[in-house]
Design a protein around this motif. Structure first.
Motif, PDB file in Angstrom:
ATOM      1  N   GLU A  99     -12.310   7.593  23.518  1.00  0.00           N
ATOM      2  CA  GLU A  99     -11.249   8.083  24.462  1.00  0.00           C
ATOM      3  C   GLU A  99     -11.376   6.999  25.471  1.00  0.00           C
TER       4      GLU A  99
ATOM      5  N   ILE B  47     -10.356   5.391  29.200  1.00  0.00           N
ATOM      6  CA  ILE B  47     -10.262   5.780  30.856  1.00  0.00           C
ATOM      7  C   ILE B  47      -8.476   5.819  31.251  1.00  0.00           C
TER       8      ILE B  47
ATOM      9  N   GLN C 138     -10.672  -2.228  25.264  1.00  0.00           N
ATOM     10  CA  GLN C 138     -11.674  -2.308  25.979  1.00  0.00           C
ATOM     11  C   GLN C 138     -11.573  -3.739  26.653  1.00  0.00           C
TER      12      GLN C 138
ATOM     13  N   LYS D 293     -21.079   1.190  34.069  1.00  0.00           N
ATOM     14  CA  LYS D 293     -21.870   1.991  33.368  1.00  0.00           C
ATOM     15  C   LYS D 293     -22.181   1.490  31.724  1.00  0.00           C
TER      16      LYS D 293
ATOM     17  N   TRP E 152     -10.660  -1.179  33.987  1.00  0.00           N
ATOM     18  CA  TRP E 152     -10.516   0.456  33.731  1.00  0.00           C
ATOM     19  C   TRP E 152      -9.863   0.538  32.437  1.00  0.00           C
TER      20      TRP E 152
ATOM     21  N   GLU F 203     -14.787   5.585  28.583  1.00  0.00           N
ATOM     22  CA  GLU F 203     -15.724   6.055  29.639  1.00  0.00           C
ATOM     23  C   GLU F 203     -17.454   5.635  29.912  1.00  0.00           C
ATOM     24  N   GLU F 204     -17.967   5.313  28.514  1.00  0.00           N
ATOM     25  CA  GLU F 204     -19.188   4.715  28.670  1.00  0.00           C
ATOM     26  C   GLU F 204     -19.581   3.644  29.388  1.00  0.00           C
TER      27      GLU F 204
ATOM     28  N   ALA G 255     -17.358   2.354  32.097  1.00  0.00           N
ATOM     29  CA  ALA G 255     -16.438   2.900  33.194  1.00  0.00           C
ATOM     30  C   ALA G 255     -17.322   1.837  34.534  1.00  0.00           C
TER      31      ALA G 255
END
Length: 320
Positions: A103, A105, A115, A185, A287, A291-292, A294
């Motif tokens: 998933e 962001i 990405q 992150k 963005w 999420e990994e 972020a």
């Protein structure tokens, strides 16, 4: 919302207004280019290969398993105006990794999960908080008087010094090292910066003619039509705020570069209308990703809003 959050929100709104005002002034009618990185040298096809046998702590997000992903790679000059390649400046390399698992962001307008890695030839972002960032942007965009007002303030002098320190002349875009600037992150426990290192750092200027205002693109065309090229994507791991501050983007991180992937650029011809059009239309944002991975820090929070709203504004004004 706290007072600090209210202040940040106002600063971001002011920043967005400044950048919209610049677009309206610079492009009175018709298509509006990006506020920064408007001069594109080329949009290249490539592939990102996640390295096998990464340390367990680095098997996170996109890098959890070995694999090969198709990419788009956009190379550009950083300044807001389309000018000659000859002066010292910053250069940009943005990577869009396609069809990633998991998933994201923010969705990518191209319709597949991506990405994004936004990198420049500077290891730092010289404006290290949103307030300073907004003032520096206004000075860059609105000419001599705004630059004088910015320069006479002693609290801005370090930012000015760093900007000039990391602006350099470049002979070849494929031989540069590119940095993510802000931190990200890397799974639930780590923070990193990304550093892209060239596999052939000795590439230079090889054309049989004097450098003209667009020599970096001419050199890129020749290099890509001649043979394959490659970079290594590395991470620097945050271990302490003293050596690797998360908020202060004006301090270059110290620490080892750990390879996590290989970016391959196959031999190709890219200077064609379809590719140029696509390169101008693609949106890039830190963005757009998992999420990994972020983004973290105030500057990255500002970039989230700015990139999204300015991209929408350019599209809405594109047919004036």
């Amino acid at each position: 919302m706290t007072e600090e959050q209210n202040t940040e929100e106002k600063e971001i709104q002011d920043l967005i207004k400044t950048m919209k005002d610049y677009l309206d002034k610079e492009y009175l009618a018709g298509k509006k280019l990006r506020n920064f990185h408007p001069k594109m040298h080329g949009l290249l096809k490539g592939s990102l290969s996640i390295l096998p046998d990464l340390p367990e702590e680095l098997k996170q997000g996109l890098f959890k398993n070995p694999g090969v992903y198709q990419t788009w790679i956009r190379l550009s000059n950083a300044p807001p105006k389309v000018k000659s390649d000859k002066p010292a400046s910053g250069r940009g390399l943005a990577i869009k990794v396609l069809d990633i698992p998991g998933e994201v962001i923010e969705p990518d307008p191209i319709g597949v999960p991506t990405q994004n890695f936004l990198l420049t030839t500077s290891p730092i972002l010289s404006a290290w908080n949103i307030s300073l960032y907004a003032k520096a942007i206004k000075a860059v965009l609105f000419g001599l008087w705004e630059q004088i007002k910015f320069a006479v303030n002693p609290s801005h002098w370090r930012s000015i010094f760093l900007t000039f320190k990391y602006s350099k002349k470049h002979d070849n875009l494929l031989s540069q090292t590119y940095f993510s600037g802000g931190a990200f992150k890397f799974g639930p426990a780590l923070f990193v910066k990304f550093v892209l290192t060239p596999n052939d750092p000795n590439l230079g200027y090889t054309l049989d003619q004097a450098k003209d205002d667009n020599f970096l693109k001419s050199q890129l065309i020749k290099d890509c039509e001649t043979k394959d090229h490659a970079f290594t994507l590395n991470v620097q791991i945050h271990k302490s705020d003293a050596l690797q501050p998360l908020e202060n983007t004006s301090i270059a991180w110290e620490g080892a570069l750990i390879p996590v992937a290989r970016l391959d650029i196959p031999q190709q011809s890219f200077d064609i209308p379809e590719r140029i059009k696509m390169g101008e239309e693609l949106e890039f944002s830190p963005w757009m990703g998992l999420e990994e991975h972020a983004p973290v820090g105030g500057i990255n929070r500002a970039r989230r809003r700015v990139y999204k709203e300015l991209a929408a504004y350019r599209k809405s004004k594109g047919n004036d």
